[in-house]
Design an enzyme around this catalytic site. Structure first.
Site, mmCIF file in Angstrom:
data_model
loop_
_atom_site.group_PDB
_atom_site.id
_atom_site.type_symbol
_atom_site.label_atom_id
_atom_site.label_comp_id
_atom_site.label_asym_id
_atom_site.label_seq_id
_atom_site.Cartn_x
_atom_site.Cartn_y
_atom_site.Cartn_z
ATOM 1 N N GLU A 188 48.945 39.026 40.396
ATOM 2 C CA GLU A 188 48.753 39.734 41.425
ATOM 3 C C GLU A 188 49.283 41.076 41.259
ATOM 4 O OE1 GLU A 188 48.191 39.902 46.564
ATOM 5 O OE2 GLU A 188 49.773 38.773 45.515
ATOM 6 N N LYS B 28 40.333 40.792 47.487
ATOM 7 C CA LYS B 28 40.912 39.864 48.217
ATOM 8 C C LYS B 28 40.575 39.952 49.716
ATOM 9 C CE LYS B 28 45.962 38.826 49.342
ATOM 10 N NZ LYS B 28 47.285 39.341 49.192
ATOM 11 N N CYS C 13 46.365 35.179 45.891
ATOM 12 C CA CYS C 13 47.722 34.710 46.805
ATOM 13 C C CYS C 13 47.440 34.027 48.349
ATOM 14 C CB CYS C 13 48.669 36.091 46.878
ATOM 15 S SG CYS C 13 50.343 35.935 47.243
#
Length: 252
Positions: free
Chosen positions: A36, A103, A135
């Site tokens: 990321e 995301k 994440c």
């Protein structure tokens, strides 16, 4: 690839990561996953975003073309609709194609600095159905469940902090077991510019939850073979997905 990140210095990161991508490709990787925010670190400095198709995605595309492999990672990208960037997963193909996932779940202060995406994206790569998440998305089982019928491999690049490293490891295995799919978790190492420590713990998990490859707290390559036929066989042997019930849709 499990790697450190130079804080807010794209050029320095490109210079450091290029030989690591070459080593991964040379070791036989057909898809190379960076972390990321691989080019900036998990920075929320105003103005950190770059245009879609900017320097970070250009780096991924160039590496993919040079080595004839797929290369992916996330970067802060803006679009024409707003000033705040998305935390965008870019998957660059050796044929010049590029796919994007944004995301869904910004973490903590990230929600004030980044926009949220709208849904999962699945891409076919070499006969594998690949679905990326990023994440903090890992904590939300429902989005993995929703994508499971069309997914062989989940990719989860991260900047996951050391104090919660056991959550990272447990959730990666859980997502593999409950969805009967491979999960590739790629986390950074080192200390970020804001002082956050990262332990790595990158791993590749099988559809039965077995650890196929793992890493500790140093820069390294985590490599394993994944096979769509193994996903299909696991789901045929244990047809758990078909037993799921959507309790949220039950009448009150």
């Amino acid at each position: 690839m499990q790697h450190d990140i130079v804080w807010e210095d794209r050029d320095a990161n490109f210079a450091r990561l290029a030989p690591q991508v070459a080593r991964a490709a040379g070791a036989g990787a057909e898809l190379v996953l960076l972390t990321e925010t691989f080019s900036t670190g998990f920075s929320m400095t105003p103005g950190i975003g770059e245009p879609e198709g900017g320097p970070s995605s250009q780096f991924l595309a160039a590496q993919a073309a040079e080595h004839g492999v797929w290369v992916a990672g996330t970067c802060p990208e803006t679009d024409v609709e707003g000033e705040l960037p998305y935390n965008t997963f870019v998957l660059a193909g050796p044929d010049g194609t590029a796919h994007r996932y944004r995301k869904l779940h910004p973490f903590a202060d990230e929600r004030n600095r980044f926009r949220s995406g709208t849904g999962p994206v699945t891409v076919e790569v070499g006969g594998l159905r690949v679905t990326p998440f990023i994440c903090y998305d890992l904590r939300f089982a429902n989005v993995f469940w929703a994508a499971a019928p069309d997914t062989d491999v989940y990719l989860v690049p991260a900047n996951w902090p050391s104090p919660r490293r056991h959550h990272w490891s447990a959730l990666l295995q859980a997502r593999a077991i409950e969805n009967q799919a491979y999960v590739v978790g790629g986390n950074r190492v080192g200390t970020a510019g804001d002082g956050t420590e990262h332990a790595g713990d990158s791993r590749i998990v099988s559809p039965m939850g077995e650890l196929l490859a793992t890493a500790s707290g140093v820069e390294t390559i985590v490599l394993a073979d994944v096979d769509a036929a193994e996903v299909a066989a696991t789901r045929d042997r244990f047809p758990f997905l078909g037993d799921r019930r959507d309790l949220a849709s039950r009448p009150g």
